[in-house]
Design a protein around this motif. Structure first.
Motif, PDB file in Angstrom:
ATOM      1  N   LEU A  27       9.248   5.492   8.049  1.00  0.00           N
ATOM      2  CA  LEU A  27       8.696   4.499   7.126  1.00  0.00           C
ATOM      3  C   LEU A  27       9.297   3.133   7.414  1.00  0.00           C
ATOM      4  O   LEU A  27      10.486   3.014   7.682  1.00  0.00           O
ATOM      5  CB  LEU A  27       8.991   4.910   5.678  1.00  0.00           C
ATOM      6  CG  LEU A  27       8.303   6.160   5.166  1.00  0.00           C
ATOM      7  CD1 LEU A  27       8.815   6.504   3.777  1.00  0.00           C
ATOM      8  CD2 LEU A  27       6.799   5.986   5.150  1.00  0.00           C
ATOM      9  N   LYS A  28       8.444   2.109   7.334  1.00  0.00           N
ATOM     10  CA  LYS A  28       8.928   0.751   7.582  1.00  0.00           C
ATOM     11  C   LYS A  28       8.262  -0.211   6.610  1.00  0.00           C
ATOM     12  O   LYS A  28       7.274   0.121   5.963  1.00  0.00           O
ATOM     13  CB  LYS A  28       8.666   0.351   9.027  1.00  0.00           C
ATOM     14  CG  LYS A  28       7.219   0.348   9.440  1.00  0.00           C
ATOM     15  CD  LYS A  28       7.073   0.088  10.924  1.00  0.00           C
ATOM     16  CE  LYS A  28       5.636   0.074  11.364  1.00  0.00           C
ATOM     17  NZ  LYS A  28       4.906   1.291  11.132  1.00  0.00           N
TER      18      LYS A  28
ATOM     19  N   ASP B 198       4.202  -0.729   5.327  1.00  0.00           N
ATOM     20  CA  ASP B 198       3.361   0.474   5.313  1.00  0.00           C
ATOM     21  C   ASP B 198       2.794   0.707   3.918  1.00  0.00           C
ATOM     22  O   ASP B 198       3.466   0.482   2.912  1.00  0.00           O
ATOM     23  CB  ASP B 198       4.160   1.719   5.709  1.00  0.00           C
ATOM     24  CG  ASP B 198       4.483   1.786   7.189  1.00  0.00           C
ATOM     25  OD1 ASP B 198       3.880   1.015   7.961  1.00  0.00           O
ATOM     26  OD2 ASP B 198       5.344   2.598   7.573  1.00  0.00           O
TER      27      ASP B 198
ATOM     28  N   ILE C  38       1.729   3.525   1.336  1.00  0.00           N
ATOM     29  CA  ILE C  38       2.056   4.950   1.159  1.00  0.00           C
ATOM     30  C   ILE C  38       1.416   5.479  -0.117  1.00  0.00           C
ATOM     31  O   ILE C  38       1.058   4.732  -1.014  1.00  0.00           O
ATOM     32  CB  ILE C  38       3.582   5.187   1.125  1.00  0.00           C
ATOM     33  CG1 ILE C  38       4.261   4.395  -0.002  1.00  0.00           C
ATOM     34  CG2 ILE C  38       4.222   4.820   2.427  1.00  0.00           C
ATOM     35  CD1 ILE C  38       4.752   5.261  -1.109  1.00  0.00           C
TER      36      ILE C  38
ATOM     37  N   ARG D 263       2.619  -0.661  -1.314  1.00  0.00           N
ATOM     38  CA  ARG D 263       3.056  -1.188  -0.023  1.00  0.00           C
ATOM     39  C   ARG D 263       4.585  -1.281  -0.032  1.00  0.00           C
ATOM     40  O   ARG D 263       5.175  -1.769  -0.987  1.00  0.00           O
ATOM     41  CB  ARG D 263       2.450  -2.564   0.207  1.00  0.00           C
ATOM     42  CG  ARG D 263       2.781  -3.164   1.552  1.00  0.00           C
ATOM     43  CD  ARG D 263       2.029  -4.458   1.797  1.00  0.00           C
ATOM     44  NE  ARG D 263       0.598  -4.337   1.596  1.00  0.00           N
ATOM     45  CZ  ARG D 263      -0.274  -3.871   2.495  1.00  0.00           C
ATOM     46  NH1 ARG D 263       0.162  -3.483   3.662  1.00  0.00           N
ATOM     47  NH2 ARG D 263      -1.557  -3.809   2.232  1.00  0.00           N
TER      48      ARG D 263
ATOM     49  N   VAL E  36       1.483   8.528   4.563  1.00  0.00           N
ATOM     50  CA  VAL E  36       1.347   7.116   4.892  1.00  0.00           C
ATOM     51  C   VAL E  36      -0.137   6.820   4.851  1.00  0.00           C
ATOM     52  O   VAL E  36      -0.950   7.522   5.455  1.00  0.00           O
ATOM     53  CB  VAL E  36       1.936   6.795   6.283  1.00  0.00           C
ATOM     54  CG1 VAL E  36       1.677   5.351   6.654  1.00  0.00           C
ATOM     55  CG2 VAL E  36       3.417   7.089   6.300  1.00  0.00           C
ATOM     56  N   GLY E  37      -0.518   5.794   4.099  1.00  0.00           N
ATOM     57  CA  GLY E  37      -1.923   5.475   3.906  1.00  0.00           C
ATOM     58  C   GLY E  37      -2.376   5.946   2.542  1.00  0.00           C
ATOM     59  O   GLY E  37      -1.664   6.608   1.807  1.00  0.00           O
TER      60      GLY E  37
END
Length: 120
Positions: free
Chosen positions: A37-38, A41, A43, A52, A82-83
């Motif tokens: 995770l960064k 992203d 989530i 975000r 993620v997304g």
């Protein structure tokens, strides 16, 4: 006696390859996703919260959930994907099921199965 020991070993091997190994692979893949995770992203959390990522710590992340800059701190293990994850079905599938049920109801009412009257 040798046959039962052999069967026991075969059963354990089958259980390992069908149950334990796939579960370990799934856990490893989820852990790799959480470790990668960064900032920036989008989530979805286990509870369905979408946001975000604003900052990433060792065990926690901070997300913004809306344009009003509402921020929440979550642990990394609470990240589901993620997304944006959606549980809705495509409209085509929903429409296909509804007419089939209506046709069955019409057939049953025409045949008289649902027309029971206690006064007769």
């Amino acid at each position: 006696m040798d046959y039962t020991i052999l069967m026991l070993i075969v059963m354990v091997a089958i259980m390992y390859f069908l149950m334990i190994r796939p579960e370990n692979k799934r856990k490893k893949k989820a852990q790799e996703m959480r470790d990668s995770l960064k900032k920036g992203d989008v989530i979805t959390s286990i509870g369905g919260i979408i946001g975000r990522i604003v900052s990433v710590g060792k065990d926690t992340i901070v997300i913004e959930t809306s344009d009003d800059r509402v921020r929440m701190e979550l642990t990394k293990w609470a990240v589901s994907s993620v997304g944006v994850q959606s549980g809705e079905q495509p409209e085509e599938k929903k429409e296909e099921k509804k007419p089939a049920k209506k046709e069955e109801e019409k057939k049953e009412s025409v045949s008289g199965k649902n027309d029971w009257n206690p006064e007769i």
